[in-house]
Design a protein around this motif. Sequence first.
Motif, PDB file in Angstrom:
ATOM      1  N   GLU A 271     -15.900 -16.000  13.555  1.00  0.00           N
ATOM      2  CA  GLU A 271     -15.749 -14.429  14.116  1.00  0.00           C
ATOM      3  C   GLU A 271     -14.517 -13.959  14.629  1.00  0.00           C
ATOM      4  O   GLU A 271     -13.619 -13.260  15.221  1.00  0.00           O
ATOM      5  CB  GLU A 271     -16.780 -14.352  15.373  1.00  0.00           C
ATOM      6  N   GLN A 272     -13.544 -13.471  12.799  1.00  0.00           N
ATOM      7  CA  GLN A 272     -12.212 -13.637  12.960  1.00  0.00           C
ATOM      8  C   GLN A 272     -12.124 -11.815  12.499  1.00  0.00           C
ATOM      9  O   GLN A 272     -13.374 -11.520  12.667  1.00  0.00           O
ATOM     10  CB  GLN A 272     -11.573 -13.508  11.760  1.00  0.00           C
ATOM     11  N   ARG A 273     -11.841 -10.955  13.403  1.00  0.00           N
ATOM     12  CA  ARG A 273     -11.729  -9.697  13.067  1.00  0.00           C
ATOM     13  C   ARG A 273     -10.120  -9.218  12.608  1.00  0.00           C
ATOM     14  O   ARG A 273      -9.039  -9.543  12.880  1.00  0.00           O
ATOM     15  CB  ARG A 273     -12.015  -8.641  14.856  1.00  0.00           C
ATOM     16  N   ARG A 274     -10.367  -8.494  11.830  1.00  0.00           N
ATOM     17  CA  ARG A 274      -9.522  -7.857  11.243  1.00  0.00           C
ATOM     18  C   ARG A 274      -8.489  -6.731  11.985  1.00  0.00           C
ATOM     19  O   ARG A 274      -9.430  -5.594  11.843  1.00  0.00           O
ATOM     20  CB  ARG A 274      -8.530  -8.126  10.364  1.00  0.00           C
ATOM     21  N   ILE A 275      -7.635  -5.883  12.421  1.00  0.00           N
ATOM     22  CA  ILE A 275      -7.280  -4.565  12.607  1.00  0.00           C
ATOM     23  C   ILE A 275      -6.276  -4.142  11.591  1.00  0.00           C
ATOM     24  O   ILE A 275      -5.299  -4.654  10.418  1.00  0.00           O
ATOM     25  CB  ILE A 275      -6.488  -4.179  13.745  1.00  0.00           C
ATOM     26  N   LEU A 276      -7.153  -3.200  10.425  1.00  0.00           N
ATOM     27  CA  LEU A 276      -6.191  -2.423   9.410  1.00  0.00           C
ATOM     28  C   LEU A 276      -5.833  -0.959   9.595  1.00  0.00           C
ATOM     29  O   LEU A 276      -6.240  -0.335  10.183  1.00  0.00           O
ATOM     30  CB  LEU A 276      -7.344  -2.563   8.007  1.00  0.00           C
ATOM     31  N   LEU A 277      -4.524  -0.969   8.988  1.00  0.00           N
ATOM     32  CA  LEU A 277      -3.730   0.068   9.123  1.00  0.00           C
ATOM     33  C   LEU A 277      -4.193   0.809   7.512  1.00  0.00           C
ATOM     34  O   LEU A 277      -3.945   0.855   5.969  1.00  0.00           O
ATOM     35  CB  LEU A 277      -2.834   0.503   8.967  1.00  0.00           C
ATOM     36  N   ALA A 278      -4.723   1.855   7.024  1.00  0.00           N
ATOM     37  CA  ALA A 278      -4.950   2.655   6.028  1.00  0.00           C
ATOM     38  C   ALA A 278      -4.651   3.971   5.526  1.00  0.00           C
ATOM     39  O   ALA A 278      -4.261   4.535   6.248  1.00  0.00           O
ATOM     40  CB  ALA A 278      -7.055   2.440   5.619  1.00  0.00           C
ATOM     41  N   TRP A 279      -4.585   4.327   4.521  1.00  0.00           N
ATOM     42  CA  TRP A 279      -3.937   5.449   4.031  1.00  0.00           C
ATOM     43  C   TRP A 279      -4.226   5.657   2.728  1.00  0.00           C
ATOM     44  O   TRP A 279      -4.530   4.306   1.284  1.00  0.00           O
ATOM     45  CB  TRP A 279      -2.122   5.530   4.385  1.00  0.00           C
ATOM     46  N   LEU A 280      -4.071   7.181   2.169  1.00  0.00           N
ATOM     47  CA  LEU A 280      -4.146   7.431   0.555  1.00  0.00           C
ATOM     48  C   LEU A 280      -2.917   6.931  -0.388  1.00  0.00           C
ATOM     49  O   LEU A 280      -1.540   7.580   0.342  1.00  0.00           O
ATOM     50  CB  LEU A 280      -4.712   8.556   0.780  1.00  0.00           C
ATOM     51  N   PRO A 281      -2.825   6.127  -1.409  1.00  0.00           N
ATOM     52  CA  PRO A 281      -2.024   6.411  -1.846  1.00  0.00           C
ATOM     53  C   PRO A 281      -0.839   7.535  -2.421  1.00  0.00           C
ATOM     54  O   PRO A 281      -1.383   8.234  -2.935  1.00  0.00           O
ATOM     55  CB  PRO A 281      -2.264   5.753  -3.012  1.00  0.00           C
ATOM     56  N   GLY A 282       0.346   6.937  -2.119  1.00  0.00           N
ATOM     57  CA  GLY A 282       1.741   8.234  -2.761  1.00  0.00           C
ATOM     58  C   GLY A 282       1.370   9.401  -1.623  1.00  0.00           C
ATOM     59  O   GLY A 282       2.121   9.984  -1.591  1.00  0.00           O
ATOM     60  N   LYS A 283       0.657   9.143  -0.460  1.00  0.00           N
ATOM     61  CA  LYS A 283       0.292  10.059   0.502  1.00  0.00           C
ATOM     62  C   LYS A 283       1.268  10.117   1.634  1.00  0.00           C
ATOM     63  O   LYS A 283       0.976  10.785   2.691  1.00  0.00           O
ATOM     64  CB  LYS A 283      -1.246  10.654   0.914  1.00  0.00           C
ATOM     65  N   LEU A 284       2.092   9.015   2.325  1.00  0.00           N
ATOM     66  CA  LEU A 284       2.592   8.163   3.087  1.00  0.00           C
ATOM     67  C   LEU A 284       3.895   9.413   3.464  1.00  0.00           C
ATOM     68  O   LEU A 284       4.460   8.974   2.356  1.00  0.00           O
ATOM     69  CB  LEU A 284       3.174   7.033   3.533  1.00  0.00           C
ATOM     70  N   THR A 285       4.267  10.564   3.980  1.00  0.00           N
ATOM     71  CA  THR A 285       5.181  11.072   4.856  1.00  0.00           C
ATOM     72  C   THR A 285       6.353  10.522   5.133  1.00  0.00           C
ATOM     73  O   THR A 285       5.948   9.264   5.587  1.00  0.00           O
ATOM     74  CB  THR A 285       4.526  12.210   5.362  1.00  0.00           C
ATOM     75  N   LYS A 286       7.106  10.917   5.759  1.00  0.00           N
ATOM     76  CA  LYS A 286       8.210  10.096   6.244  1.00  0.00           C
ATOM     77  C   LYS A 286       7.922   9.928   7.909  1.00  0.00           C
ATOM     78  O   LYS A 286       7.660   8.546   8.146  1.00  0.00           O
ATOM     79  CB  LYS A 286       9.490  10.683   5.999  1.00  0.00           C
ATOM     80  N   PRO A 287       7.253  10.831   8.228  1.00  0.00           N
ATOM     81  CA  PRO A 287       6.653  10.836   9.725  1.00  0.00           C
ATOM     82  C   PRO A 287       5.094   9.507   9.589  1.00  0.00           C
ATOM     83  O   PRO A 287       5.867   8.771  10.672  1.00  0.00           O
ATOM     84  CB  PRO A 287       6.369  12.423   9.918  1.00  0.00           C
ATOM     85  N   ALA A 288       5.230   9.414   8.456  1.00  0.00           N
ATOM     86  CA  ALA A 288       3.671   9.084   8.450  1.00  0.00           C
ATOM     87  C   ALA A 288       4.451   7.657   8.275  1.00  0.00           C
ATOM     88  O   ALA A 288       3.464   6.476   9.762  1.00  0.00           O
ATOM     89  CB  ALA A 288       2.758   9.393   7.907  1.00  0.00           C
ATOM     90  N   THR A 289       4.903   7.640   7.568  1.00  0.00           N
ATOM     91  CA  THR A 289       6.017   6.078   7.079  1.00  0.00           C
ATOM     92  C   THR A 289       6.377   5.340   8.824  1.00  0.00           C
ATOM     93  O   THR A 289       5.908   3.978   8.903  1.00  0.00           O
ATOM     94  CB  THR A 289       6.806   6.247   5.582  1.00  0.00           C
ATOM     95  N   LEU A 290       7.025   6.322  10.073  1.00  0.00           N
ATOM     96  CA  LEU A 290       7.236   5.717  10.760  1.00  0.00           C
ATOM     97  C   LEU A 290       6.630   5.432  11.717  1.00  0.00           C
ATOM     98  O   LEU A 290       6.604   4.201  12.690  1.00  0.00           O
ATOM     99  CB  LEU A 290       8.455   6.475  11.378  1.00  0.00           C
ATOM    100  N   LEU A 291       5.228   6.382  11.410  1.00  0.00           N
ATOM    101  CA  LEU A 291       4.637   5.373  12.348  1.00  0.00           C
ATOM    102  C   LEU A 291       4.086   4.395  12.193  1.00  0.00           C
ATOM    103  O   LEU A 291       3.219   3.974  13.005  1.00  0.00           O
ATOM    104  CB  LEU A 291       3.199   6.869  12.804  1.00  0.00           C
ATOM    105  N   ALA A 292       3.616   4.404  11.010  1.00  0.00           N
ATOM    106  CA  ALA A 292       3.071   3.129  10.456  1.00  0.00           C
ATOM    107  C   ALA A 292       4.094   1.731  11.188  1.00  0.00           C
ATOM    108  O   ALA A 292       3.191   0.730  11.037  1.00  0.00           O
ATOM    109  CB  ALA A 292       2.275   2.753   9.154  1.00  0.00           C
ATOM    110  N   ASN A 293       5.028   1.912  10.460  1.00  0.00           N
ATOM    111  CA  ASN A 293       6.101   0.553  11.113  1.00  0.00           C
ATOM    112  C   ASN A 293       5.793   0.468  12.730  1.00  0.00           C
ATOM    113  O   ASN A 293       5.626  -0.340  13.122  1.00  0.00           O
ATOM    114  CB  ASN A 293       7.281   0.940  11.198  1.00  0.00           C
ATOM    115  N   ALA A 294       5.560   1.532  13.388  1.00  0.00           N
ATOM    116  CA  ALA A 294       5.393   1.188  15.031  1.00  0.00           C
ATOM    117  C   ALA A 294       4.566   0.418  15.055  1.00  0.00           C
ATOM    118  O   ALA A 294       4.463   0.040  16.158  1.00  0.00           O
ATOM    119  CB  ALA A 294       5.418   3.023  15.453  1.00  0.00           C
TER     120      ALA A 294
END
Length: 301
Positions: A271-294
């Motif tokens: 019963e494994q569970r993954r937590i995934l982060l998803a976004w549209l290709p080519g749509k990651l702004t700099k603020p979104a990239t920083l939040l993704a890294n956090a």
Amino acid sequence: MDFTDVSLVALRVFQEVAERGTLTSAAASLGYTQSAVSRQIASLERAAGGPLLERRRDGVRLTAAGHVLLRRAAVVLEQIDAAGRELAGLPADAGAVRLGWFASAGGALVPAAVAALRRTHPGITVTSREGSTPVLVRALRAGTLDLVVVASAPPFRPPDTGSPPLELRTLSERGLLLAVPATHPLAAEDSVDVADLRGQRWIAGHSGDDKLMGVWPGLDERQEIAHTARDWLAKLHLVAAGCGLTTLPPSLLPVVPPGVRVVTVRGGPSEQRRILLAWLPGKLTKPATLLANALSAVGPA
């Protein structure tokens, strides 16, 4: 009329002339010569195809066309000035990002990541909302969210079959856990056998896609649901009160209340569970990239 080559300088000069009432006063205010002011006004009148000012012995007065241009020029110049003020007062990486997250991610993962981002990049504004995976993915494709945090269970299919395929990043992958009252017989060991879960009372709820959450998957009996609650923290507090058992996503370990014992389950399918982060290709702004890294930095913890 052709305003394609009109400069901001000319608009500022015209605005100053309209305010001051004379070319001489406008020139003095701007630090220009009167002839320079006259040239700027002439360039605007050529673009407008007619006079913008009525020259009088006591100064100038706006024509009907001049009033139209002044009204429009004021809007343009205010927007330019506002942009300058905003850029001067914000960090270079400031901006906004919109985040969606599934229910249990709001217990610890999302708050920890947002707090970390605020410490390192205080100029970035994060807005967020909870939802089921289908709802969040639709919002992502509609452009109303920039990033979504979703959960996935084996066989770990993509969140949807839309095109283009979503960009995915695994934040964590761990086994599903079981929360039991600290006074319950099953709390005596660090792990329990899946057979020991037969006949137990459960605290469960339905997710946004109407899937039962909180009962251990795959039990071959009709489960007794003692309490239903959508909120995971409510479920955990009901466990602490001795009202029953519930499954526990690993992401909620940091917020388990006193009176709850967390154990693993032996036997049965993984019963494994993954937590995934998803976004549209080519749509990651700099603020979104920083939040993704956090989120990535917090996720594995």
